[in-house]
Design an enzyme around this catalytic site. Structure first.
Site, PDB file in Angstrom:
ATOM      1  N   LYS A  14       0.956  -1.304   0.096  1.00  0.00           N
ATOM      2  CA  LYS A  14      -0.115   0.003   0.144  1.00  0.00           C
ATOM      3  C   LYS A  14       0.795   1.493   0.025  1.00  0.00           C
ATOM      4  O   LYS A  14       0.798   2.241  -0.705  1.00  0.00           O
ATOM      5  CB  LYS A  14      -0.937   0.124   1.308  1.00  0.00           C
ATOM      6  CG  LYS A  14      -2.110  -0.976   1.113  1.00  0.00           C
ATOM      7  CD  LYS A  14      -2.781  -1.292   2.312  1.00  0.00           C
ATOM      8  CE  LYS A  14      -3.808  -2.574   2.265  1.00  0.00           C
ATOM      9  NZ  LYS A  14      -4.455  -2.709   3.085  1.00  0.00           N
ATOM     10  N   GLN A  20      -4.167  -1.423   9.574  1.00  0.00           N
ATOM     11  CA  GLN A  20      -4.192  -2.712   9.107  1.00  0.00           C
ATOM     12  C   GLN A  20      -4.718  -3.656  10.031  1.00  0.00           C
ATOM     13  O   GLN A  20      -4.512  -3.845  11.087  1.00  0.00           O
ATOM     14  CB  GLN A  20      -2.846  -3.112   8.686  1.00  0.00           C
ATOM     15  CG  GLN A  20      -2.732  -4.399   7.987  1.00  0.00           C
ATOM     16  CD  GLN A  20      -3.260  -4.322   6.494  1.00  0.00           C
ATOM     17  OE1 GLN A  20      -3.233  -3.440   5.658  1.00  0.00           O
ATOM     18  NE2 GLN A  20      -3.891  -5.401   6.414  1.00  0.00           N
ATOM     19  N   ASP A  80     -10.775   3.161   4.555  1.00  0.00           N
ATOM     20  CA  ASP A  80     -11.302   1.807   4.337  1.00  0.00           C
ATOM     21  C   ASP A  80     -12.648   1.797   4.397  1.00  0.00           C
ATOM     22  O   ASP A  80     -13.288   0.650   4.062  1.00  0.00           O
ATOM     23  CB  ASP A  80     -10.717   0.843   5.555  1.00  0.00           C
ATOM     24  CG  ASP A  80      -9.561   0.034   5.130  1.00  0.00           C
ATOM     25  OD1 ASP A  80      -9.391  -0.016   3.756  1.00  0.00           O
ATOM     26  OD2 ASP A  80      -8.834  -0.510   6.202  1.00  0.00           O
TER      27      ASP A  80
END
Ligand code: NAP
Length: 290
Positions: free
Chosen positions: A53, A97, A120
Site C-alpha cells: 500500500k 491494518q 477503508d
C-alpha cells in the site's frame, strides 16, 4: 469457449492513472495528499500488505506516514495514536491494518478514525451511509469488485448474484452495493450455515467467493456462462490461490477473476482512490453508490 479473464492488473492500472492525475491537481494547489498507515504487531501478511500500500501511495504521489506499534501495545495506545492522526491536518486518510493482534477491539480502534479520513470505509458511520445509500467512502474490496464489473461492461441490473461470505469487510458491503438502487442486482448472501450451497451457487449469474478456503468453488458450482469473482486469498504450498478452482471454472464461466492479479490489486487501487477523495476534503465526494 474459455472465460474472459477479468484482469485486476488492467483495471487497477486505470484507477491508479486517474488517482495520479488527481494527486497532481491537488499538489499544484499545494496539497499533497497524506495517507497514514498503522500496523500493530508482526503478522507477515499484514506487513506485506502495508508495504504494498505504501509503494502504491509513492507511485501516485501520495505521502505515506507509517506507524509501527508493538504487538503488545495497549488498546489505549492504539486509540490515542488513531485519535491524534484524526486531528492531524497533515493526514488526509488513515488506514489501520486489520486484523489487529488477538485481544484488541478492532471496532473501537476503527471508531477513533475521523469518518472523513476513513479510507477503508469501515467506520460505522460510513457503513451506515452505505446502508442509507448516501455518498461516502466505500470499503475498498467491494468497491474494487464493482469497478471490475463496470470496467468490463458486465451488467449487474436484474442479475441474480450469490455472494459466499458475509464479513463486514467484503460480503455484506458488497451485497449492499450490488442491491442498491442504480446497481439493482438481486443478491443472496451465503455463509457457513447455508444449506445446499452448491445448488444455490449454480443459480447465480454473478457468483462471488469471499470465504478463505482454497479452490472451494468447483466448476460444478457454476452456471454455464456465469461471471465468477474470486475475492479469496489463500497462502498454500502452491503459492497464492483463490477460493475458486480457477483452472476448471474458467472452462464453464463466461468471465472470471484470477488470483493473483484480480481483486487484490483492485483493493489497493481503491484505497488510493479513497485517499485522494478524502484529500479533496469532502466525504460526500468519496466513492459512489455503484
Ligand atoms: P472472514 O471474515 O473470515 O469471512 C469468511 C466468510 O466465509 C464468513 O462469512 C464465513 O461464514 C464464510 N464461510 C466460511 N466457511 C464457509 C463454508 N464452508 N461455506 C460457506 N461459507 C463459509 O473473511 P473475509 O475477511 O471476508 O475474507 C474472505 C477471503 O477474502 C479471505 O481469503 C481473505 O484473505 C480474502 N480477502 C481478500 C481481499 C482482496 O483484496 N482480494 C480483501 C479482503 C479479504 P460464517 O459467517 O458463517 O462464519
Amino acid at each position: 469457449m474459455a472465460a474472459l479473464v477479468l484482469s485486476g492488473r488492467e483495471v487497477a492500472a486505470a484507477v491508479m492513472e486517474e488517482v495520479a492525475a488527481e494527486v497532481d491537481a491537488l499538489a499544484s494547489s499545494d496539497h499533497v495528499p497524506g495517507l497514514a498507515t498503522v500496523l500493530v504487531g508482526e503478522d507477515p501478511a499484514s506487513h506485506t500488505y502495508v508495504r504494498a500500500k505504501r509503494r502504491d501511495a509513492a507511485k501516485v504521489g501520495i505521502r505515506s506516514i507509517h506507524h509501527q506499534l508493538d504487538a503488545d501495545s495497549s488498546q489505549e495506545q492504539i486509540e490515542d495514536l488513531v485519535r491524534s492522526l484524526s486531528a492531524d491536518p497533515g493526514v488526509d486518510g488513515i488506514l489501520v491494518q486489520l486484523p489487529l493482534p488477538r485481544g484488541l477491539d478492532e471496532g473501537r480502534v476503527v471508531g477513533c478514525i475521523d469518518p472523513g479520513k476513513d479510507v477503508d470505509g469501515l467506520h460505522t458511520q460510513n457503513l451506515g451511509r452505505l446502508v442509507a445509500e448516501l455518498p461516502g467512502p466505500r470499503p475498498c474490496t467491494p468497491a474494487g469488485v464493482m469497478r471490475i464489473l463496470s470496467h468490463y461492461d458486465l451488467p449487474i441490473s436484474g442479475r441474480r448474484v450469490v455472494i459466499i461470505g458475509r464479513s463486514f469487510l467484503v460480503g455484506k458491503p458488497l451485497a449492499l452495493l450490488m442491491a442498491t438502487k442504480g446497481a439493482d442486482a438481486t443478491v443472496t448472501i451465503a455463509h457457513s450455515r447455508t444449506v445446499e450451497l452448491e445448488a444455490l451457487a449454480r443459480e447465480a449469474d454473478i457468483l462471488v467467493a469471499a470465504v478463505g478456503r482454497p479452490k472451494m468453488v468447483k466448476a460444478t458450482w457454476v452456471k454455464p456462462g456465469a461471471v465468477v469473482i474470486d475475492v479469496g486469498i489463500n497462502r498454500t504450498d502452491e503459492g497464492l490461490v483463490g477460493d475458486v478452482d480457477y483452472a476448471e471454472v474458467k472452462k464453464v464461466a463466461s468471465a472470471v477473476t484470477p488470483v493473483p492479479g484480480g481483486v487484490g490489486l483492485m483493493t489497493r487501487a481503491m484505497l488510493m482512490s479513497n485517499t485522494v477523495a478524502a484529500a479533496r476534503g469532502n466525504i460526500s465526494g468519496m466513492g459512489g453508490v455503484s
